[in-house]
Design a protein around this motif. Structure first.
Motif, PDB file in Angstrom:
ATOM      1  N   LEU A 132      65.994  66.267   6.270  1.00  0.00           N
ATOM      2  CA  LEU A 132      66.388  66.355   7.660  1.00  0.00           C
ATOM      3  C   LEU A 132      65.619  65.345   8.441  1.00  0.00           C
ATOM      4  CD1 LEU A 132      67.039  70.254   8.183  1.00  0.00           C
ATOM      5  CD2 LEU A 132      68.560  68.605   7.950  1.00  0.00           C
ATOM      6  N   SER A 133      64.312  65.006   7.581  1.00  0.00           N
ATOM      7  CA  SER A 133      63.652  63.954   8.458  1.00  0.00           C
ATOM      8  C   SER A 133      64.206  62.685   8.671  1.00  0.00           C
ATOM      9  CB  SER A 133      62.217  63.850   7.671  1.00  0.00           C
ATOM     10  OG  SER A 133      61.428  64.920   7.746  1.00  0.00           O
ATOM     11  N   ILE A 134      65.352  62.354   8.040  1.00  0.00           N
ATOM     12  CA  ILE A 134      65.934  60.850   8.086  1.00  0.00           C
ATOM     13  C   ILE A 134      67.005  60.891   9.026  1.00  0.00           C
ATOM     14  CG2 ILE A 134      65.719  60.236   5.556  1.00  0.00           C
ATOM     15  CD1 ILE A 134      68.332  60.962   5.322  1.00  0.00           C
ATOM     16  N   ALA A 135      67.270  62.268   9.589  1.00  0.00           N
ATOM     17  CA  ALA A 135      68.376  62.108  10.655  1.00  0.00           C
ATOM     18  C   ALA A 135      67.455  61.987  12.304  1.00  0.00           C
ATOM     19  CB  ALA A 135      68.831  63.660  10.935  1.00  0.00           C
ATOM     20  N   LYS A 136      68.461  61.364  13.180  1.00  0.00           N
ATOM     21  CA  LYS A 136      68.138  61.047  14.394  1.00  0.00           C
ATOM     22  C   LYS A 136      68.193  62.293  15.258  1.00  0.00           C
ATOM     23  CE  LYS A 136      69.067  56.094  13.995  1.00  0.00           C
ATOM     24  NZ  LYS A 136      70.012  54.995  14.508  1.00  0.00           N
ATOM     25  N   GLY A 137      67.414  62.379  16.339  1.00  0.00           N
ATOM     26  CA  GLY A 137      67.535  63.432  17.293  1.00  0.00           C
ATOM     27  C   GLY A 137      66.772  64.891  16.701  1.00  0.00           C
ATOM     28  N   SER A 138      67.301  65.570  16.968  1.00  0.00           N
ATOM     29  CA  SER A 138      66.781  67.133  16.660  1.00  0.00           C
ATOM     30  C   SER A 138      67.096  67.339  15.333  1.00  0.00           C
ATOM     31  CB  SER A 138      67.338  68.270  17.452  1.00  0.00           C
ATOM     32  OG  SER A 138      66.899  69.507  16.812  1.00  0.00           O
ATOM     33  N   ARG A 139      65.849  67.684  14.504  1.00  0.00           N
ATOM     34  CA  ARG A 139      65.821  67.477  13.116  1.00  0.00           C
ATOM     35  C   ARG A 139      66.611  68.734  12.611  1.00  0.00           C
ATOM     36  NH1 ARG A 139      61.420  70.430  10.594  1.00  0.00           N
ATOM     37  NH2 ARG A 139      61.673  70.350   8.119  1.00  0.00           N
ATOM     38  N   LEU A 140      66.552  69.823  13.059  1.00  0.00           N
ATOM     39  CA  LEU A 140      67.202  71.092  12.968  1.00  0.00           C
ATOM     40  C   LEU A 140      68.520  71.329  13.560  1.00  0.00           C
ATOM     41  CD1 LEU A 140      64.031  73.466  12.877  1.00  0.00           C
ATOM     42  CD2 LEU A 140      65.028  72.118  10.926  1.00  0.00           C
ATOM     43  N   PRO A 142      72.882  70.989  13.970  1.00  0.00           N
ATOM     44  CA  PRO A 142      73.987  70.837  13.131  1.00  0.00           C
ATOM     45  C   PRO A 142      74.213  69.396  12.878  1.00  0.00           C
ATOM     46  CG  PRO A 142      74.360  72.530  14.920  1.00  0.00           C
ATOM     47  CD  PRO A 142      73.043  71.812  15.302  1.00  0.00           C
ATOM     48  N   GLU A 143      74.055  68.685  14.040  1.00  0.00           N
ATOM     49  CA  GLU A 143      74.230  67.163  13.818  1.00  0.00           C
ATOM     50  C   GLU A 143      73.227  66.340  12.841  1.00  0.00           C
ATOM     51  OE1 GLU A 143      76.297  68.815  17.321  1.00  0.00           O
ATOM     52  OE2 GLU A 143      74.102  68.878  16.721  1.00  0.00           O
ATOM     53  N   ALA A 144      72.270  66.804  12.839  1.00  0.00           N
ATOM     54  CA  ALA A 144      71.288  66.515  11.727  1.00  0.00           C
ATOM     55  C   ALA A 144      71.584  66.543  10.387  1.00  0.00           C
ATOM     56  CB  ALA A 144      70.021  66.766  12.049  1.00  0.00           C
ATOM     57  N   LEU A 145      72.236  67.904  10.157  1.00  0.00           N
ATOM     58  CA  LEU A 145      72.742  68.493   8.986  1.00  0.00           C
ATOM     59  C   LEU A 145      73.879  67.564   8.437  1.00  0.00           C
ATOM     60  CD1 LEU A 145      72.756  70.645   6.305  1.00  0.00           C
ATOM     61  CD2 LEU A 145      74.080  72.025   8.094  1.00  0.00           C
ATOM     62  N   THR A 264      74.737  75.452  25.177  1.00  0.00           N
ATOM     63  CA  THR A 264      74.815  75.666  23.719  1.00  0.00           C
ATOM     64  C   THR A 264      74.999  74.423  23.097  1.00  0.00           C
ATOM     65  OG1 THR A 264      77.158  76.106  23.773  1.00  0.00           O
ATOM     66  CG2 THR A 264      75.487  78.186  23.971  1.00  0.00           C
ATOM     67  N   GLN A 265      74.828  73.270  23.712  1.00  0.00           N
ATOM     68  CA  GLN A 265      75.089  71.895  23.140  1.00  0.00           C
ATOM     69  C   GLN A 265      73.716  71.663  22.208  1.00  0.00           C
ATOM     70  OE1 GLN A 265      75.129  68.724  25.831  1.00  0.00           O
ATOM     71  NE2 GLN A 265      75.687  67.108  24.306  1.00  0.00           N
ATOM     72  N   GLY A 266      74.327  71.228  20.981  1.00  0.00           N
ATOM     73  CA  GLY A 266      73.349  71.137  19.920  1.00  0.00           C
ATOM     74  C   GLY A 266      72.718  72.057  19.171  1.00  0.00           C
ATOM     75  N   SER A 267      73.500  73.413  19.295  1.00  0.00           N
ATOM     76  CA  SER A 267      73.199  74.459  18.409  1.00  0.00           C
ATOM     77  C   SER A 267      74.394  75.013  18.123  1.00  0.00           C
ATOM     78  CB  SER A 267      72.378  75.452  19.258  1.00  0.00           C
ATOM     79  OG  SER A 267      73.258  75.965  20.273  1.00  0.00           O
ATOM     80  N   THR A 320      62.496  75.595  21.355  1.00  0.00           N
ATOM     81  CA  THR A 320      62.064  74.946  22.526  1.00  0.00           C
ATOM     82  C   THR A 320      61.596  73.470  22.278  1.00  0.00           C
ATOM     83  OG1 THR A 320      59.925  75.925  22.487  1.00  0.00           O
ATOM     84  CG2 THR A 320      61.821  77.136  23.611  1.00  0.00           C
ATOM     85  N   GLY A 321      61.351  72.473  23.169  1.00  0.00           N
ATOM     86  CA  GLY A 321      60.564  71.403  22.748  1.00  0.00           C
ATOM     87  C   GLY A 321      59.397  71.669  22.282  1.00  0.00           C
ATOM     88  N   ALA A 322      58.510  72.558  22.737  1.00  0.00           N
ATOM     89  CA  ALA A 322      57.077  72.916  21.987  1.00  0.00           C
ATOM     90  C   ALA A 322      57.324  73.395  20.638  1.00  0.00           C
ATOM     91  CB  ALA A 322      56.525  73.932  23.086  1.00  0.00           C
ATOM     92  N   GLU A 323      58.463  74.430  20.365  1.00  0.00           N
ATOM     93  CA  GLU A 323      58.600  74.807  19.120  1.00  0.00           C
ATOM     94  C   GLU A 323      58.682  73.693  18.049  1.00  0.00           C
ATOM     95  OE1 GLU A 323      60.148  79.340  19.777  1.00  0.00           O
ATOM     96  OE2 GLU A 323      61.665  77.537  20.189  1.00  0.00           O
ATOM     97  N   LYS A 324      59.641  72.751  18.496  1.00  0.00           N
ATOM     98  CA  LYS A 324      60.108  71.351  17.637  1.00  0.00           C
ATOM     99  C   LYS A 324      58.777  70.737  17.304  1.00  0.00           C
ATOM    100  CE  LYS A 324      64.958  71.139  19.473  1.00  0.00           C
ATOM    101  NZ  LYS A 324      65.732  70.331  20.347  1.00  0.00           N
ATOM    102  N   ALA A 325      58.034  70.562  18.306  1.00  0.00           N
ATOM    103  CA  ALA A 325      56.800  69.700  18.384  1.00  0.00           C
ATOM    104  C   ALA A 325      56.041  70.430  17.174  1.00  0.00           C
ATOM    105  CB  ALA A 325      56.100  69.426  19.755  1.00  0.00           C
TER     106      ALA A 325
END
Length: 783
Positions: A132-140, A142-145, A264-267, A320-325
């Protein structure tokens, strides 16, 4: 072999041959079985996928080639390969040989898997690849997957998302899914487009990481994973009954911030609308497309018929942004692209046995004297606390201030800030942060109370607009809302107007647009209020982000009040106040000014070992009254509890207090009871906004009079938690009224903190009151 079968692979639109799946117990795994599997391996690559059991521990590992998957059920015992390599079982030794081979081992969320292999099974991995590290945007997301698997055009989207959406599936249904996930990891790694990206990606080699560091990383990752798992998968949204339906879009208004509708966009979250009509109950799926304060627009996936019955969000809230960080930092540490564990602040907190050098973290050489505007004064313990915050000694680089309720924690923060800004060091900066917006707001108001307004408070639009604007009236000129964050440094400089003091939540410290603020006001001293509520792993993002400028950390809190969220389910979750090597140097604030003396003395004796002194104008035992709601009964409400008789009596008391103009709040440990109380105030036409609170949301707050609805009448429930109970009993400035059952307090609950309080007050005349004077309207607080 426990089991063998073939399964079709229908993730890709291009057909593939069936996959052979073989299932083994770890104890049955042999070199012959491993070599047989390795004979099917092409491209020097095997895909990995895990199954996690209770407490997010690793139970099963799936390993796949193009044509074959072996699925290994792991034993529960932890045989640490790093410490005792000669004592591994045969099966685990075989597995360790594979994990440490030169094969490339891709997986989705490889950071989580690598940490679990070490933490649960004592196994290390070589050449682990986080796809998932090669995906752009949020790593976790659905779009990354979908991106990692080659793009939506080549996939059966719904099948892919269902395969990786495990949280609602029943135990025992995940064997086939895990086999396919491992195969999908293999396929993703050998895609031509991905292969070029993966070559540049840092591998996870836990065999190259120091054991102490790996212990810290694996626990931090596990704690984060368990906290995510505690998020509900279903959340009923409180909305107004009135709605607007237009062209397939539904307009709704949320009535409660905690259960508000969110985009719910991006989830993979979805909305389920339940209606009731002539044909019974119907359900319609929907997606939130726009949110503006309380107002939300939902796009319907079907016709809406009948009367609106309920709105439910299904699926866990996105990170959240903090959790992603936080996840990003621990992943980078495993990939050895981050030096977070070489940070002296991190080492002081997490690696106390390490010898720390502060040479690369210079301190200010300018001594700062205490400066607090008159006529305000500090007691001796507060003075010691402020001087420790101002100290530039290396021993005080990390400072803990232990402040029981009402001891002036925000006063200490204000005195430290006024001292720093009044000093000759014109470049010194201070950032103040806390877990909750309310705690940050309280610090801001205290600064205003002492006449200091040269600060800025950063607050998210989601919290402020249309929900909590009224909380900021006193300090509105100091507020900068997130939707007003400028796009360039010069605009930020004009907005800050020379302020060197910034206040914000811990989550805001990870905001994408904070960089321009920190460029103008680099974080040097960071003060964390309510630090006893912050799980230590949550500090990783600011410690990583501000490492170049950070000079001092100050933690202010009380480990006798609310613990970090989730500690009841995760016992080894801790704040800095549970870390003995830090707490042993904490400065104790020893005088409380909030509570009447009898309440303060009781809390001192039963919670703080008689270390807490009380200074207060009220010295009468009548400052606390127990109401014997003898007919009140606890009732189950979902996963929580209510007590309708206590609601009735609380509203009668509220009417009395309102009529005589006495400021009050009603607090209760159970959220459904809070809702019942608020709705009852509305029905009684008594001012209801900001009157009813859950105990957990009221720490740091106070009111002249507090009405406590304990709810329970048969079982102890929340009173098993002395920290929450301590918060509940320490909020009043003039008087407290406790609604409970005398029979219950003198029986089942006698050994709890509330029970001991009832016992202490029970020997005094008129401490227990029946409901009759309240019903008759003759009851008066303090009588």
């Amino acid at each position: 072999m426990e089991q063998s079968f073939r399964t079709a692979k229908q993730l890709f639109k291009t057909p593939h041959d069936p996959l052979l799946v073989e299932i083994y117990q770890e104890s049955a795994l042999t070199s012959k079985i491993l070599n047989s599997f390795l004979s099917t391996v092409l491209d020097d690559t095997v895909g990995l996928a895990p199954i996690y059991g209770s407490k997010c521990t690793l139970t099963t590992l799936s390993i796949s080639s193009e044509s074959k998957t072996i699925l290994v059920r792991l034993t529960n015992s932890k045989e640490t390969a790093a410490k005792k390599p000669g004592r591994l079982s045969v099966g685990r030794a075989v597995l360790q040989r594979l994990l440490l081979s030169d094969l490339i081992k891709p997986g989705f969320q490889m950071d989580k898997l690598a940490a679990a292999l070490f933490r649960d099974k004592g196994l290390r991995i070589k050449n682990g690849v986080d796809l998932l590290s090669i995906a752009k945007g949020s790593r976790l997301s659905p779009e990354a997957l979908l991106f990692v698997l080659g793009g939506e055009a080549s996939l059966h989207r719904a099948t892919v998302l269902e395969l990786f959406q495990q949280e609602e599936k029943a135990p025992g249904t995940d064997i086939l899914d895990t086999a396919l996930q491992a195969w999908a990891a293999y396929k993703a790694a050998v895609l031509k487009r991905n292969a070029k990206l993966l070559v540049k990606l840092a591998k996870i080699n836990t065999n190259m990481i120091d054991e102490m560091h790996l212990d810290v990383l694996s626990k931090t990752i596990r704690d984060a994973d368990r906290l995510v798992a505690l998020k509900p998968t279903r959340q009923k949204n409180d909305v107004k009954k009135h709605f607007v339906l237009k062209k397939g879009n539904l307009g709704l208004t949320s009535t409660r911030f905690k259960t508000r509708l969110m985009r719910t966009q991006g989830s993979q979250q979805r909305i389920e609308i339940q209606t009731v009509g002539s044909h019974g109950q119907t359900r319609v799926a929907a997606k939130v497309t726009k949110v503006d304060g309380r107002a939300a627009i939902l796009s319907l996936h079907g016709p809406l018929q009948g009367t609106l019955h309920s709105i439910t969000t299904i699926g866990r809230e996105p990170l959240t942004g903090a959790e992603k960080a936080r996840w990003a930092i621990t992943l980078q540490a495993l990939q050895r692209t981050s030096t977070i564990l070489e940070n002296p602040f991190v080492q002081r907190v997490w690696l106390p046995s390490k010898k720390i050098s502060w040479l690369d973290t210079p301190s200010s050489f300018i001594a700062i004297p205490l400066s607090f505007p008159p006529p305000r004064t500090l007691n001796t313990s507060q003075t010691n606390a402020v001087n420790t915050i101002l100290s530039n000694m290396d021993a005080d680089r990390i400072t803990l201030i232990h402040g029981p309720p009402g001891t002036g924690k925000t006063t200490v923060i204000a005195a430290a800030i006024t001292s720093i800004i009044a000093s000759s060091d014109r470049n010194r900066t201070v950032w103040v942060s806390a877990q909750s917006n309310v705690a940050v707001k309280n610090v801001a108001e205290k600064l205003g109370d002492v006449g200091f307004f040269d600060f800025k408070l950063l607050v998210s639009k989601d919290f402020h607009f249309d929900w909590h604007e009224h909380l900021y009236h006193k300090i509105q000129r100091n507020v900068i809302r997130s939707d007003d964050f400028p796009e360039d440094v010069l605009a930020v400089e004009r907005l800050l107007r020379g302020s060197r003091v910034i206040l914000c939540t811990l989550s805001m410290l990870s905001h994408d647009k904070l960089s321009d603020f920190t460029r103008i006001v680099p974080p040097q001293t960071i003060i964390f209020d309510e630090a006893s509520q912050i799980e230590v792993g949550d500090y990783f993002p600011p410690l990583e982000r501000f490492q170049p400028t950070l000079r001092k950390l100050v933690f202010i809190g009380d480990d006798k009040q609310l613990a970090p969220y989730g500690q009841g389910d995760i016992p080894d979750l801790c704040s800095v106040f549970e870390m003995e090597h830090l707490k042993e140097r904490a400065v104790f604030l020893d005088t409380q000014y909030r509570m009447p003396v009898p309440i303060g003395k009781f809390i001192s004796r039963h919670v703080y070992g008689d270390r807490l002194k009380s200074e207060h104008a009220i010295n009468a035992a009548g400052s606390c009254t127990f109401i014997d709601v003898a007919t009140g009964r606890e009732e189950k409400c979902g996963h929580s509890w209510i007590n309708l008789r206590e609601v009735d009596i609380a509203i009668r008391l509220a009417r009395i207090l309102h009529a005589v103009g006495k400021p009050y709040r009603i607090i209760t440990p159970y959220d459904p009871q809070r809702s019942k109380l608020e709705n009852a105030l509305k029905a009684a036409k008594i001012p209801w906004e900001d009157k009813c609170f859950n105990v957990d949301s009221f720490q740091g707050n106070e009111a002249d009079y507090i009405i406590l609805s304990t709810v329970r009448s048969e079982k102890i429930g929340f009173m098993n938690d002395p920290r929450r109970t301590n918060v509940m009993l320490t909020r009043c400035k003039k008087g407290m009224i406790i609604l409970t059952s005398r029979r219950f307090m003198e029986g089942v609950a006698a050994s709890t903190l509330v029970g001991n309080m009832a016992k202490a007050w029970g020997v005094l005349p008129s401490s227990w009151v029946t409901v009759n004077p309240i019903i008759q309207g003759t009851f008066r607080p303090g009588t």
